[in-house]
Design a protein around this motif. Structure first.
Motif, PDB file in Angstrom:
ATOM      1  N   SER A 239      -7.709  -6.659   6.475  1.00 19.04           N
ATOM      2  CA  SER A 239      -6.268  -6.497   6.736  1.00 19.04           C
ATOM      3  C   SER A 239      -5.608  -7.792   7.225  1.00 19.04           C
ATOM      4  O   SER A 239      -4.396  -7.943   7.094  1.00 19.04           O
TER       5      SER A 239
ATOM      6  N   TYR B 209       0.821  -1.220   0.000  1.00 14.66           N
ATOM      7  CA  TYR B 209       0.000   0.000   0.000  1.00 14.66           C
ATOM      8  C   TYR B 209       0.854   1.269   0.000  1.00 14.66           C
ATOM      9  O   TYR B 209       0.346   2.356  -0.273  1.00 14.66           O
TER      10      TYR B 209
ATOM     11  N   GLY C  77      -5.359  -2.101  10.857  1.00  7.85           N
ATOM     12  CA  GLY C  77      -5.226  -1.953   9.401  1.00  7.85           C
ATOM     13  C   GLY C  77      -6.317  -1.024   8.906  1.00  7.85           C
ATOM     14  O   GLY C  77      -7.072  -1.358   8.004  1.00  7.85           O
TER      15      GLY C  77
HETATM   16  C1  LIG Z   1      -7.727  -3.467   1.911  1.00  4.37           C
HETATM   17  S1  LIG Z   1      -7.063  -2.220   2.941  1.00  4.37           S
HETATM   18  C2  LIG Z   1      -8.440  -1.942   4.027  1.00  4.37           C
HETATM   19  C3  LIG Z   1      -8.372  -0.632   4.761  1.00  4.37           C
HETATM   20  C4  LIG Z   1      -9.521  -0.378   5.730  1.00  4.37           C
HETATM   21  N1  LIG Z   1      -9.535  -1.350   6.807  1.00  4.37           N
HETATM   22  C5  LIG Z   1     -10.834  -0.407   4.992  1.00  4.37           C
HETATM   23  O1  LIG Z   1     -11.551  -1.430   5.047  1.00  4.37           O
HETATM   24  O2  LIG Z   1     -11.173   0.589   4.333  1.00  4.37           O
HETATM   25  C6  LIG Z   1      -5.937  -3.106   3.965  1.00  4.37           C
HETATM   26  C7  LIG Z   1      -5.164  -2.210   4.914  1.00  4.37           C
HETATM   27  O3  LIG Z   1      -4.461  -3.012   5.851  1.00  4.37           O
HETATM   28  C8  LIG Z   1      -3.170  -2.468   6.030  1.00  4.37           C
HETATM   29  N2  LIG Z   1      -2.276  -3.536   6.464  1.00  4.37           N
HETATM   30  C9  LIG Z   1      -1.997  -4.690   5.821  1.00  4.37           C
HETATM   31  N3  LIG Z   1      -1.162  -5.447   6.538  1.00  4.37           N
HETATM   32  C10 LIG Z   1      -0.916  -4.754   7.679  1.00  4.37           C
HETATM   33  C11 LIG Z   1      -0.118  -5.019   8.834  1.00  4.37           C
HETATM   34  N4  LIG Z   1       0.567  -6.150   8.952  1.00  4.37           N
HETATM   35  N5  LIG Z   1      -0.092  -4.087   9.812  1.00  4.37           N
HETATM   36  C12 LIG Z   1      -0.799  -2.926   9.693  1.00  4.37           C
HETATM   37  N6  LIG Z   1      -1.571  -2.617   8.625  1.00  4.37           N
HETATM   38  C13 LIG Z   1      -1.623  -3.534   7.628  1.00  4.37           C
HETATM   39  C14 LIG Z   1      -2.803  -1.929   4.662  1.00  4.37           C
HETATM   40  O4  LIG Z   1      -1.719  -1.022   4.719  1.00  4.37           O
HETATM   41  C15 LIG Z   1      -4.118  -1.329   4.217  1.00  4.37           C
HETATM   42  O5  LIG Z   1      -4.260  -0.011   4.633  1.00  4.37           O
END
Ligand SMILES: C[S@@+](CC[C@H](N)C(=O)[O-])C[C@H]1O[C@@H](n2cnc3c(N)ncnc32)[C@H](O)[C@@H]1O
Length: 245
Positions: free
Chosen positions: A118, A9, A53
């Protein structure tokens, strides 16, 4: 070269494509995933909410307006965290730039933990679920969505950037890493079965309250063709669980 969730991302092109995807009419997030999440997390009033996330934290703003007493988003991508901070600028909501795996979870500090799309980026979920359990107050709830296991099992037959027409479910019981092309990048995700998510919650000490597959509801769609296409296969799995009193 495939990237882990937060790095994916942070990629300039992926980030731009994701933000523009989320602005489209009838996104799967708005039509399928969010209605189920909103239904499962009620009531909001008086809740201390943690969002793992959190992305752009748009839901944080909404939850505070609906009476949540606090909202804290944990986000691993600095680009997403920056957007989240902007979204919450004139609210009491906060964002922490940290990964879900490495954040230090305070003991018994939240009434509701959400994690929307996430957790399938995380290789080892058992310690995360244990931390979520400890950070919830007794009777607190954990509600999360992931890409449905029939989707994460296999992406053969799909050309990224085109609407998927056929779905192949394969290697379902071979869990673990999957590399997929999406939004102009290459991302590493982790496939688990429905049973895996269920048992991971139980092993952490949770009582499972509900399991949903985001069955499309016609009233959530502007476009009938999109509704009909979404009726073919589940995209999301959503689980709601509670910490015992
Ligand atoms: C598909 S997006 C969904 C964002 C939000 N939760 C939504 O539904 O609108 C997935 C999010 O999870 C975050 N993410 C993925 N793996 C992560 C991790 N290990 N720790 C923190 N954030 C994470 C990504 O950076 C991204 O912003």
């Amino acid at each position: 070269m495939e990237q882990a969730g937060p790095d994916f991302y942070n990629d300039e092109a992926v980030f731009a494509n994701y933000m523009s995807l989320r602005q489209r009419v009838d996104t799967a997030n708005d039509t399928l995933e969010k209605p189920v999440i909103m239904n499962l997390i009620q009531p909001i009033i008086g809740k201390r909410i943690l969002d793992l996330g959190c992305g752009d934290a748009a839901i944080g703003r909404e939850l505070l307006q609906s009476g949540a007493v606090s909202y804290l988003g944990v986000e691993g991508s600095h680009k997403m965290a920056a957007v989240g901070k902007q979204t919450l600028a004139d609210t009491t909501g906060e964002i922490i730039l940290q990964t879900i795996e490495n954040w230090t979870y305070p003991q018994a500090s939240f009434d509701l933990v959400i994690a929307r799309l996430s957790l399938h980026y995380i290789a080892n979920l058992a310690p995360v679920f244990t931390k979520v359990f400890h950070t919830l107050s007794p009777t607190g709830r954990f509600v999360f969505s992931v890409e449905h296991p029939v989707i994460t099992s296999c992406d053969q037959g799909w050309t990224s950037g085109t609407p998927r027409q056929d779905w192949l479910v394969d290697n379902y019981f071979t869990t673990g890493e999957r590399v997929t092309h999406w939004l102009g990048g290459t991302v590493k995700k982790y496939h688990r079965t429905v049973e895996d998510y269920f048992h991971l919650l139980q092993q952490a000490g949770f009582i499972i309250d509900d399991l949903r597959e985001a069955c499309p509801q016609r009233e959530n769609f502007y476009d009938i063709q999109t509704y009909e296409r979404r009726s073919r296969i589940p995209l999301f799995l959503i689980l709601a669980a509670s910490k015992p009193a």
